[in-house]
Scaffold this motif. Sequence first.
Motif, PDB file in Angstrom:
ATOM      1  N   ASN A  74       0.861  -1.187   0.000  1.00  0.00           N
ATOM      2  CA  ASN A  74       0.000   0.000   0.000  1.00  0.00           C
ATOM      3  C   ASN A  74       0.897   1.237   0.000  1.00  0.00           C
ATOM      4  OD1 ASN A  74      -1.614   2.176   0.767  1.00  0.00           O
ATOM      5  ND2 ASN A  74      -2.987   0.863   1.980  1.00  0.00           N
ATOM      6  N   THR A  87       0.317   4.351   0.310  1.00  0.00           N
ATOM      7  CA  THR A  87       0.074   5.460   1.237  1.00  0.00           C
ATOM      8  C   THR A  87       0.124   5.051   2.704  1.00  0.00           C
ATOM      9  OG1 THR A  87      -2.282   5.064   0.993  1.00  0.00           O
ATOM     10  CG2 THR A  87      -1.326   6.786  -0.378  1.00  0.00           C
ATOM     11  N   SER A  88       0.247   3.767   2.966  1.00  0.00           N
ATOM     12  CA  SER A  88       0.214   3.338   4.356  1.00  0.00           C
ATOM     13  C   SER A  88       1.574   3.498   5.028  1.00  0.00           C
ATOM     14  CB  SER A  88      -0.229   1.874   4.433  1.00  0.00           C
ATOM     15  OG  SER A  88       0.007   1.362   5.713  1.00  0.00           O
TER      16      SER A  88
HETATM   17  C1  NAG Z   1      -3.806   2.027   2.154  1.00  0.00           C
HETATM   18  O1  NAG Z   1      -3.497   2.649   3.381  1.00  0.00           O
HETATM   19  C2  NAG Z   1      -4.308   3.772   3.676  1.00  0.00           C
HETATM   20  C3  NAG Z   1      -3.744   4.421   4.938  1.00  0.00           C
HETATM   21  O2  NAG Z   1      -3.535   3.470   5.954  1.00  0.00           O
HETATM   22  C4  NAG Z   1      -5.758   3.308   3.819  1.00  0.00           C
HETATM   23  O3  NAG Z   1      -6.588   4.416   4.098  1.00  0.00           O
HETATM   24  C5  NAG Z   1      -6.190   2.631   2.525  1.00  0.00           C
HETATM   25  O4  NAG Z   1      -7.499   2.103   2.658  1.00  0.00           O
HETATM   26  C6  NAG Z   1      -5.241   1.504   2.144  1.00  0.00           C
HETATM   27  N1  NAG Z   1      -5.583   1.005   0.805  1.00  0.00           N
HETATM   28  C7  NAG Z   1      -5.802  -0.290   0.568  1.00  0.00           C
HETATM   29  C8  NAG Z   1      -6.097  -0.642  -0.852  1.00  0.00           C
HETATM   30  O5  NAG Z   1      -5.771  -1.132   1.456  1.00  0.00           O
END
Ligand code: NAG
Length: 362
Positions: A308, A310-311
């Motif tokens: 991910n 953005t995580s």
């Molecule tokens: C990726 O991480 C972000 C922040 O933690 C979260 O909001 C988002 O749902 C995640 N995306 C997926 C595809 O899991």
Amino acid sequence: MDRALLPALPRLCALCAALLALFPCGAHGNWMWLGVASLGAPEKLGCADSPLNSRQKELCRRKPYLLPSIREGARLGIQECRSQFRHERWNCAAGPGAALRPGSLFGYELSSGTKETAFIYAVMAAGLVHSVTRSCSAGNMTECSCDTTLQNGGSTSEGWHWGGCSDDVQYGMWFSRKFLDLPIKNTTEKDSKVLLAVNLHNNEAGRQAVAKLMSVDCRCHGVSGSCAVKTCWKTMSSFEKIGHLLKDKYENSIQISDKIKRKMRRKEKDQRKIPIRKDDLLYINKSPNYCVEDKKLGIPGTQGRECNRTSEGADGCNLLCCGRGYNTHVVRHVERCECKFIWCCYVRCRRCESMTDVHTCK
Ligand SMILES: *[C@@H]1O[C@H](CO)[C@@H](O)[C@H](O)[C@H]1NC(C)=O
Ligand SMILES: *[C@@H]1O[C@H](CO)[C@@H](O)[C@H](O)[C@H]1NC(C)=O
Ligand SMILES: *[C@@H]1O[C@H](CO)[C@@H](O)[C@H](O)[C@H]1NC(C)=O
């Protein structure tokens, strides 16, 4: 819907088959029972042709009606392990070709004495408690049923009494001990005594987690739901909750000195005064970082894993890919959308397309 979980399910059976192939005998034969999760219909199973070690086979022969619960326990434990770790570098999965190679990932993790070993032992022991106890409450057994010690208890002044069926977790715990806890004196010299003691401790920590998360459910009676009288019973938490607690214990697990004295001691000298509780998870060895493939240990590495972007957490590309960077592919999704009910009687939908970026570790 959690997409990460879906591809894991078919691989479950491959994992069990791998385990079966790896540990046909010896002290590790204690783990063959996980293979029952991948066997066919439970009603066709017999103790003799189940992948159990001799001690477990004997127990199974005496209680053949427990075989479906043993199978369910193995399934619960493996599934929960994969679910709790699906976003981590170690994701409770065997490496590619694990069935063919001795020392596959799960194989290594069963004997490595790491935090991962601790979690596996705990979650499997807990799975067995959960499934056996469920089966008792369902009235499927002759020697256990609902917890009868609570009958006639309660508090009339507070307007409630025990009733219904309380889960008898004690029977499940008893069986899990009997089935899994190989006595230390019965093992070969090859296995380290400390590791065996730690494994036994972690088995028990898993069972304690089930007991600790018992909760009370009540139902109201009285005129038009006035709740003048309540019937209450004890019930186990969902196995997912138990998995969460064990994951928490994993993250706070305690390193033990590999030199066994009279009893197990913390490795950190300045913390030795802090007692070890029976629900703590214990480990001996530091974990590898699980970043790169290690064929010898059966570690698949994180190359190709979805991350991910953005995580900030363990599933973030930065951490999961160990700084190697990631590739991005565009994936096209087609689904039915904007569905309308047309009088009368059908539903008409449009086809919607969407593009999402998928990132995988280099
Ligand atoms: C990726 O991480 C972000 C922040 O933690 C979260 O909001 C988002 O749902 C995640 N995306 C997926 C595809 O899991
Ligand atoms: C453990 O050892 C005892 C005594 O040596 C023996 O009777 C028993 O069968 C052994 N159990 C297993 C599972 O090997
Ligand atoms: C109880 O037995 C029935 C019939 O054999 C089975 O369908 C059910 O899944 C069992 N329940 C549990 C909790 O083991």
